[in-house]
Design a protein around this motif. Sequence first.
Motif, PDB file in Angstrom:
ATOM      1  N   LEU A  75      11.556  14.196   0.451  1.00 35.39           N
ATOM      2  CA  LEU A  75      11.949  14.303   1.790  1.00 35.39           C
ATOM      3  C   LEU A  75      12.221  15.889   2.272  1.00 35.39           C
ATOM      4  O   LEU A  75      12.787  16.607   1.699  1.00 35.39           O
ATOM      5  N   THR A  76      11.616  16.060   3.465  1.00 38.10           N
ATOM      6  CA  THR A  76      11.672  17.259   4.026  1.00 38.10           C
ATOM      7  C   THR A  76      12.379  17.425   5.384  1.00 38.10           C
ATOM      8  O   THR A  76      12.695  16.631   5.981  1.00 38.10           O
ATOM      9  N   GLY A  77      12.455  18.540   6.176  1.00 36.79           N
ATOM     10  CA  GLY A  77      13.100  18.650   7.570  1.00 36.79           C
ATOM     11  C   GLY A  77      14.130  19.577   7.259  1.00 36.79           C
ATOM     12  O   GLY A  77      14.931  20.065   6.462  1.00 36.79           O
ATOM     13  N   ASP A  78      14.620  19.904   8.474  1.00 37.67           N
ATOM     14  CA  ASP A  78      15.920  20.727   8.637  1.00 37.67           C
ATOM     15  C   ASP A  78      16.920  20.213   9.429  1.00 37.67           C
ATOM     16  O   ASP A  78      18.243  20.799   9.797  1.00 37.67           O
ATOM     17  N   LYS A  79      17.012  18.880   9.355  1.00 40.55           N
ATOM     18  CA  LYS A  79      18.141  18.020   9.921  1.00 40.55           C
ATOM     19  C   LYS A  79      18.387  16.994   8.647  1.00 40.55           C
ATOM     20  O   LYS A  79      17.590  16.440   7.987  1.00 40.55           O
ATOM     21  N   PRO A  80      19.948  16.669   8.783  1.00 44.00           N
ATOM     22  CA  PRO A  80      20.054  15.840   7.487  1.00 44.00           C
ATOM     23  C   PRO A  80      19.931  14.394   7.828  1.00 44.00           C
ATOM     24  O   PRO A  80      19.836  13.997   9.123  1.00 44.00           O
ATOM     25  N   ILE A  81      19.864  13.463   6.867  1.00 47.40           N
ATOM     26  CA  ILE A  81      19.531  12.157   7.373  1.00 47.40           C
ATOM     27  C   ILE A  81      21.266  11.482   7.558  1.00 47.40           C
ATOM     28  O   ILE A  81      22.005  11.734   6.623  1.00 47.40           O
ATOM     29  N   ARG A  82      21.314  11.065   8.661  1.00 52.97           N
ATOM     30  CA  ARG A  82      22.762  10.242   8.861  1.00 52.97           C
ATOM     31  C   ARG A  82      22.862   8.859   9.043  1.00 52.97           C
ATOM     32  O   ARG A  82      23.735   8.559   9.142  1.00 52.97           O
ATOM     33  N   PHE A  83      21.637   8.247   9.404  1.00 50.28           N
ATOM     34  CA  PHE A  83      21.632   6.777   9.366  1.00 50.28           C
ATOM     35  C   PHE A  83      20.417   6.226   8.795  1.00 50.28           C
ATOM     36  O   PHE A  83      19.132   6.627   9.133  1.00 50.28           O
ATOM     37  N   ILE A  84      20.797   5.182   8.016  1.00 53.97           N
ATOM     38  CA  ILE A  84      19.296   4.618   7.106  1.00 53.97           C
ATOM     39  C   ILE A  84      19.739   3.176   7.412  1.00 53.97           C
ATOM     40  O   ILE A  84      20.566   2.676   7.656  1.00 53.97           O
ATOM     41  N   ALA A  85      18.408   2.420   7.813  1.00 57.19           N
ATOM     42  CA  ALA A  85      18.063   1.217   8.169  1.00 57.19           C
ATOM     43  C   ALA A  85      17.162   0.595   7.248  1.00 57.19           C
ATOM     44  O   ALA A  85      16.184   1.099   7.308  1.00 57.19           O
ATOM     45  N   SER A  86      17.535  -0.490   6.583  1.00 58.13           N
ATOM     46  CA  SER A  86      16.960  -0.937   5.536  1.00 58.13           C
ATOM     47  C   SER A  86      16.610  -2.647   5.881  1.00 58.13           C
ATOM     48  O   SER A  86      17.171  -3.307   6.358  1.00 58.13           O
ATOM     49  N   ASP A  87      15.318  -2.644   5.514  1.00 56.90           N
ATOM     50  CA  ASP A  87      14.622  -4.232   5.912  1.00 56.90           C
ATOM     51  C   ASP A  87      15.221  -4.837   4.549  1.00 56.90           C
ATOM     52  O   ASP A  87      15.925  -4.168   3.513  1.00 56.90           O
ATOM     53  N   VAL A  88      15.093  -6.423   4.449  1.00 61.68           N
ATOM     54  CA  VAL A  88      15.565  -7.110   3.356  1.00 61.68           C
ATOM     55  C   VAL A  88      14.651  -7.708   2.582  1.00 61.68           C
ATOM     56  O   VAL A  88      14.458  -7.030   1.393  1.00 61.68           O
ATOM     57  N   ASP A  89      13.860  -8.406   2.929  1.00 64.97           N
ATOM     58  CA  ASP A  89      12.949  -9.121   2.180  1.00 64.97           C
ATOM     59  C   ASP A  89      11.600  -8.195   2.012  1.00 64.97           C
ATOM     60  O   ASP A  89      10.935  -7.748   2.464  1.00 64.97           O
ATOM     61  N   GLY A  90      11.332  -8.082   0.614  1.00 67.63           N
ATOM     62  CA  GLY A  90      10.282  -7.324   0.113  1.00 67.63           C
ATOM     63  C   GLY A  90      10.600  -5.901   0.074  1.00 67.63           C
ATOM     64  O   GLY A  90       9.868  -5.048  -0.178  1.00 67.63           O
ATOM     65  N   THR A  91      11.934  -5.390   0.490  1.00 64.01           N
ATOM     66  CA  THR A  91      12.430  -4.086   0.534  1.00 64.01           C
ATOM     67  C   THR A  91      13.827  -4.062  -0.304  1.00 64.01           C
ATOM     68  O   THR A  91      13.807  -3.662  -1.449  1.00 64.01           O
ATOM     69  N   LEU A  92      14.819  -4.548   0.472  1.00 63.88           N
ATOM     70  CA  LEU A  92      16.155  -4.500  -0.404  1.00 63.88           C
ATOM     71  C   LEU A  92      16.209  -5.256  -1.494  1.00 63.88           C
ATOM     72  O   LEU A  92      17.005  -5.215  -2.601  1.00 63.88           O
ATOM     73  N   VAL A  93      15.595  -6.603  -1.528  1.00 64.92           N
ATOM     74  CA  VAL A  93      15.729  -7.400  -2.317  1.00 64.92           C
ATOM     75  C   VAL A  93      14.428  -7.415  -3.148  1.00 64.92           C
ATOM     76  O   VAL A  93      13.321  -7.101  -2.615  1.00 64.92           O
ATOM     77  N   ASN A  94      14.495  -7.714  -4.506  1.00 64.29           N
ATOM     78  CA  ASN A  94      13.330  -7.667  -5.344  1.00 64.29           C
ATOM     79  C   ASN A  94      12.487  -9.183  -5.327  1.00 64.29           C
ATOM     80  O   ASN A  94      13.015  -9.882  -4.506  1.00 64.29           O
ATOM     81  N   ASP A  95      11.573  -9.446  -5.918  1.00 62.76           N
ATOM     82  CA  ASP A  95      10.679 -10.569  -5.877  1.00 62.76           C
ATOM     83  C   ASP A  95      11.493 -11.632  -6.115  1.00 62.76           C
ATOM     84  O   ASP A  95      11.237 -12.977  -5.689  1.00 62.76           O
ATOM     85  N   GLU A  96      12.590 -11.696  -6.777  1.00 63.03           N
ATOM     86  CA  GLU A  96      13.522 -12.837  -7.170  1.00 63.03           C
ATOM     87  C   GLU A  96      14.543 -13.194  -6.118  1.00 63.03           C
ATOM     88  O   GLU A  96      15.245 -13.930  -6.289  1.00 63.03           O
ATOM     89  N   LYS A  97      14.375 -12.206  -4.983  1.00 63.79           N
ATOM     90  CA  LYS A  97      15.332 -12.493  -3.879  1.00 63.79           C
ATOM     91  C   LYS A  97      16.863 -12.222  -4.280  1.00 63.79           C
ATOM     92  O   LYS A  97      17.665 -12.687  -3.609  1.00 63.79           O
ATOM     93  N   ALA A  98      16.772 -11.018  -5.275  1.00 61.54           N
ATOM     94  CA  ALA A  98      18.140 -10.609  -5.663  1.00 61.54           C
ATOM     95  C   ALA A  98      18.193  -9.108  -5.178  1.00 61.54           C
ATOM     96  O   ALA A  98      17.321  -8.308  -5.302  1.00 61.54           O
ATOM     97  N   ILE A  99      19.415  -8.597  -4.982  1.00 57.75           N
ATOM     98  CA  ILE A  99      19.742  -7.084  -4.501  1.00 57.75           C
ATOM     99  C   ILE A  99      19.948  -6.464  -5.779  1.00 57.75           C
ATOM    100  O   ILE A  99      20.962  -6.683  -6.526  1.00 57.75           O
ATOM    101  N   PRO A 100      19.023  -5.663  -6.411  1.00 62.41           N
ATOM    102  CA  PRO A 100      19.498  -4.747  -7.592  1.00 62.41           C
ATOM    103  C   PRO A 100      20.513  -3.944  -7.456  1.00 62.41           C
ATOM    104  O   PRO A 100      21.006  -3.440  -6.239  1.00 62.41           O
ATOM    105  N   GLU A 101      21.297  -3.984  -8.532  1.00 57.32           N
ATOM    106  CA  GLU A 101      22.448  -3.285  -8.773  1.00 57.32           C
ATOM    107  C   GLU A 101      22.315  -1.652  -8.496  1.00 57.32           C
ATOM    108  O   GLU A 101      22.994  -1.006  -7.896  1.00 57.32           O
ATOM    109  N   ASP A 102      21.319  -1.187  -8.687  1.00 58.17           N
ATOM    110  CA  ASP A 102      20.901   0.143  -8.480  1.00 58.17           C
ATOM    111  C   ASP A 102      20.770   0.489  -6.790  1.00 58.17           C
ATOM    112  O   ASP A 102      21.267   1.458  -6.197  1.00 58.17           O
TER     113      ASP A 102
END
Length: 384
Positions: free
Chosen positions: A15-42
């Motif tokens: 990640l590069t740039g001169d501005k900090p990240i202040r807001f993160i938006a995450s998708d769920v399926d295929g992103t936040l959850v794994n293929d077993e539809k669980a949210i990993p502890e990490d």
Amino acid sequence: MSSTEILQIKNYIGLTGDKPIRFIASDVDGTLVNDEKAIPEDAIEAIRAARESGIRVAIASGRAWNEMNDVIGKLPCLRYFMCTNGAYVMDKDENRSLFHVNFDKEQALYLLRKLLTYGVYVEAYVKDQIFGMYPPSRCITPERLSACASECKAPNKKGSNSLMDNHLPSSMNHPQLGVPDEHLPGETHDRYALAESDEAAKATMSECEVEQSNFFFRPNIRPFILATRTMVCDLLAHMESLAEGPEKIQIFYGDEPMRQRILQDLRDEYQGLSHDGTGRERFYDVLLSSEGNLEFVLPHTTKGTAVEALAKHWGFSPDEVMTLGDSENDLSMLRFAGAGVAMGNAKPNIKEAARYETTDNNHHGVAKAIYSAIAHNDELNKTK
């Protein structure tokens, strides 16, 4: 299924740039959850770390509000949920809708009539509920439809209707019946038929319903689908009875030839534009998904517009926003954000649209991206 790699606060994605990240938006399926539809502890730990560092985190998903139970259960710290591809935005802490836009009712009914002719499973997203219907042509006879109607009118008939009435209908959310008018999607009630597994669901499903669910829903999402849909006997009639149109219409097509046929008929090169080639106003776009479904959505209401609206509300520029996604319905928010991050399991066109790439949803993809944002911010603070 997930990797056991031990993570740390480190800029994994460059990640590069001169501005900090202040807001993160995450998708769920295929992103936040794994293929077993669980949210990993990490991922859970990374989101907590991001919030503790001052970064706002929100969900941007094609899921409806009532499909967020698992996310709320694992991440009760999250407050904002951009549901149904941005058409329904909820503030969980205040249990209120911040934004809601839906199809014109007559246009939605027109599209529903078209989709019902293909003999696929069709469903409509209406605020916090999803109403679904299997195609009668596959195995449900007129006699079975009559039986369904009887079952819907007799909710206490043991073992006959848990799939056809697997949620409290809105008409029953009434104080006189002992059910509050407003409730969070994570709340459950005695009459919810929560399908903990395929076997639990099959125990109260007819043979035909089992066949249909096996055909249309992939094994990894089948229990989730059965637990979160309100099945109706006649979707068109049900939607006609409602005061307004849905936010989204979705189908599960069952096999690839049917998918190709529907795309050929209903999708064209004017996707996303306000008018088609003959000058007619477009009222829907078709989005591809990785779960055996097609999403029919409003052309100018997307995850990207919802993320942009929240960012502006908080006074953040696009360069201060990170978005995470893997599918076509994530393209708008990946393109909006200065730090659009594609998952390793995303298709090539999704990766091409994003500025960064992380690992896949089974190997710390979300956690690595979030820790990268924290590390990037820490580095910027050191140079001040």
